[in-house]
Design an enzyme around this catalytic site. Structure first.
Site, PDB file in Angstrom:
ATOM      1  N   GLN A  66       0.837  -1.196   0.000  1.00  0.00           N
ATOM      2  CA  GLN A  66       0.000   0.000   0.000  1.00  0.00           C
ATOM      3  C   GLN A  66       0.873   1.247   0.000  1.00  0.00           C
ATOM      4  O   GLN A  66       1.758   1.406   0.844  1.00  0.00           O
ATOM      5  CB  GLN A  66      -0.941   0.062   1.203  1.00  0.00           C
ATOM      6  CG  GLN A  66      -1.910   1.243   1.068  1.00  0.00           C
ATOM      7  CD  GLN A  66      -2.870   1.403   2.225  1.00  0.00           C
ATOM      8  OE1 GLN A  66      -2.461   1.738   3.328  1.00  0.00           O
ATOM      9  NE2 GLN A  66      -4.154   1.163   1.969  1.00  0.00           N
ATOM     10  N   CYS A  96      -6.786   6.869   4.861  1.00  0.00           N
ATOM     11  CA  CYS A  96      -6.187   7.114   6.169  1.00  0.00           C
ATOM     12  C   CYS A  96      -6.448   8.556   6.610  1.00  0.00           C
ATOM     13  O   CYS A  96      -6.170   9.491   5.850  1.00  0.00           O
ATOM     14  CB  CYS A  96      -4.689   6.846   6.122  1.00  0.00           C
ATOM     15  SG  CYS A  96      -3.875   7.081   7.719  1.00  0.00           S
ATOM     16  N   GLY A 209     -15.173  -2.577  10.817  1.00  0.00           N
ATOM     17  CA  GLY A 209     -15.986  -3.138  11.887  1.00  0.00           C
ATOM     18  C   GLY A 209     -16.354  -4.599  11.757  1.00  0.00           C
ATOM     19  O   GLY A 209     -17.202  -5.088  12.507  1.00  0.00           O
ATOM     20  N   ARG A 230      -8.892  -4.872  12.738  1.00  0.00           N
ATOM     21  CA  ARG A 230      -8.520  -5.065  14.140  1.00  0.00           C
ATOM     22  C   ARG A 230      -8.906  -6.438  14.676  1.00  0.00           C
ATOM     23  O   ARG A 230      -8.230  -6.986  15.550  1.00  0.00           O
ATOM     24  CB  ARG A 230      -9.141  -3.964  14.993  1.00  0.00           C
ATOM     25  CG  ARG A 230      -8.391  -2.639  14.873  1.00  0.00           C
ATOM     26  CD  ARG A 230      -9.126  -1.514  15.568  1.00  0.00           C
ATOM     27  NE  ARG A 230     -10.322  -1.130  14.841  1.00  0.00           N
ATOM     28  CZ  ARG A 230     -11.278  -0.353  15.322  1.00  0.00           C
ATOM     29  NH1 ARG A 230     -11.186   0.105  16.565  1.00  0.00           N
ATOM     30  NH2 ARG A 230     -12.326  -0.027  14.588  1.00  0.00           N
TER      31      ARG A 230
END
Length: 332
Positions: A66, A96, A209, A230
């Site tokens: 990236q 970002c 999420g 995450r």
């Protein structure tokens, strides 16, 4: 051209987390999921220590680089360097929200200038033969996500992008910290679904999420791919179920002992090269989340493994504290 089967599940690029040690670890858990580097700024790729910034283990394939930037010529040059290093895909960060990204005029603020993003993608696409992809938000600040996301998507696909990964939240560049931008703006998965519905021939992936493989399955009813962020980092044991769930592998008990052996060998080599055990074990703390002995495992990796001179055998000491009876359920 990307195919749904190749890229059904990816591990999201995460600053300060998805370094080469993290990716090596994740690859031991899943053979097929697409891995991403942290974002690397194009100027750093061109002028910096390339091996330190871009080096990776061959076992990491498929792995994508990236890039961050907004200068088409620099991004094209950085993409060429990435392809020469052997990356399977070059991705442009348009999502970002960090302060340092905004000051450099790249990341999520590029949502405001879709024509420039398209120009960057066209330059990158002309410079390499591997897929060029984009990761974005649904909008920023006061933008209406309906026209904002459509404008970005139309531009990058017209410029030759092979895929668009969409983090299904706005980014608020004014008033929210980067950390708050990961949680406070509400998720709008339906906006990404609508984008895919209008672009049936294009690869659209979703991010934001997603907590479990079950949620991934639900998203794949609407889009081509899903990214775990995450959840993959904090509870990496879920990745042990990826190959069976999405890539047709046999469903069988995962060999966590072999994983620890592989990571211990990897750590020993890293230490021989002057590294520290903690560079690797910091990514492994959540591996046995929810299992008996996991707390002791975490304590060892968070304390003993971070001390100067800690050796690779510390991994096996930590592993010995875990009772693996529930590991199969954890991987599901």
């Amino acid at each position: 051209m990307l195919t749904n089967q190749q890229y059904r599940l990816a591990i999201a690029p995460m600053m300060d987390w998805t370094d080469r040690h993290c990716r090596f670890f994740h690859r031991q858990l899943t053979t097929h999921a697409l891995l991403y580097t942290e974002m690397v700024v194009a100027d750093a790729v061109i002028h910096g220590a390339r091996e330190r910034l871009l080096g990776f283990d061959e076992v990491e394939h498929p792995v994508a680089l990236q890039l961050g930037g907004s200068d088409p010529a620099k991004l094209a040059e950085a993409a060429r360097v990435g392809e020469a290093f052997g990356y399977d895909e070059i991705n442009l960060n348009v999502g970002c929200p960090s302060d340092r990204v905004q000051s450099g005029t790249f990341g999520a603020c590029l949502m405001k200038v879709p024509d420039l993003v398209a120009t960057c993608v066209a330059a990158m696409n002309a410079a390499v033969t591997v897929p060029v992809t984009v990761k974005c938000r649904i909008g920023v600040d006061e933008q209406d996500p309906e026209p904002a996301l459509d404008a970005l998507a139309n531009g990058v696909f017209d410029a030759g992008a092979d895929a668009l990964w969409v983090h299904a939240r706005k980014a608020w560049l004014e008033g929210l910290s980067p950390r708050e931008n990961r949680d406070i703006p509400p998720l709008d998965y339906n906006r990404v679904y609508r984008l895919k519905a209008g672009k049936q021939s294009k690869f659209i992936g979703i991010n934001g999420g997603i907590q479990s493989l079950g949620e991934v399955r639900l998203h794949l009813d609407h889009v081509d791919g899903a990214m775990l962020g995450r959840a993959a980092y904090h509870t990496p044991g879920i990745l042990a179920g990826v190959d069976a769930a999405f890539y047709g592998a046999r469903s069988e008990a995962f060999d966590f002992a072999a994983l620890i052996d592989a990571m211990a060998d990897y750590a020993a080599h890293h230490i021989e090269q002057g590294g520290r055990l903690g560079h690797i074990t910091r990514h492994m703390v959540g591996l046995f989340h929810g299992l008996p002995g996991a707390r002791r495992y975490r304590q060892i990796l968070s304390t003993d493994a971070t001390r100067p001179g800690a050796g690779a055998d510390m991994l096996k000491t930590a592993f010995a504290a875990v009772e693996l009876g529930g590991a199969a359920a954890e991987a599901a």
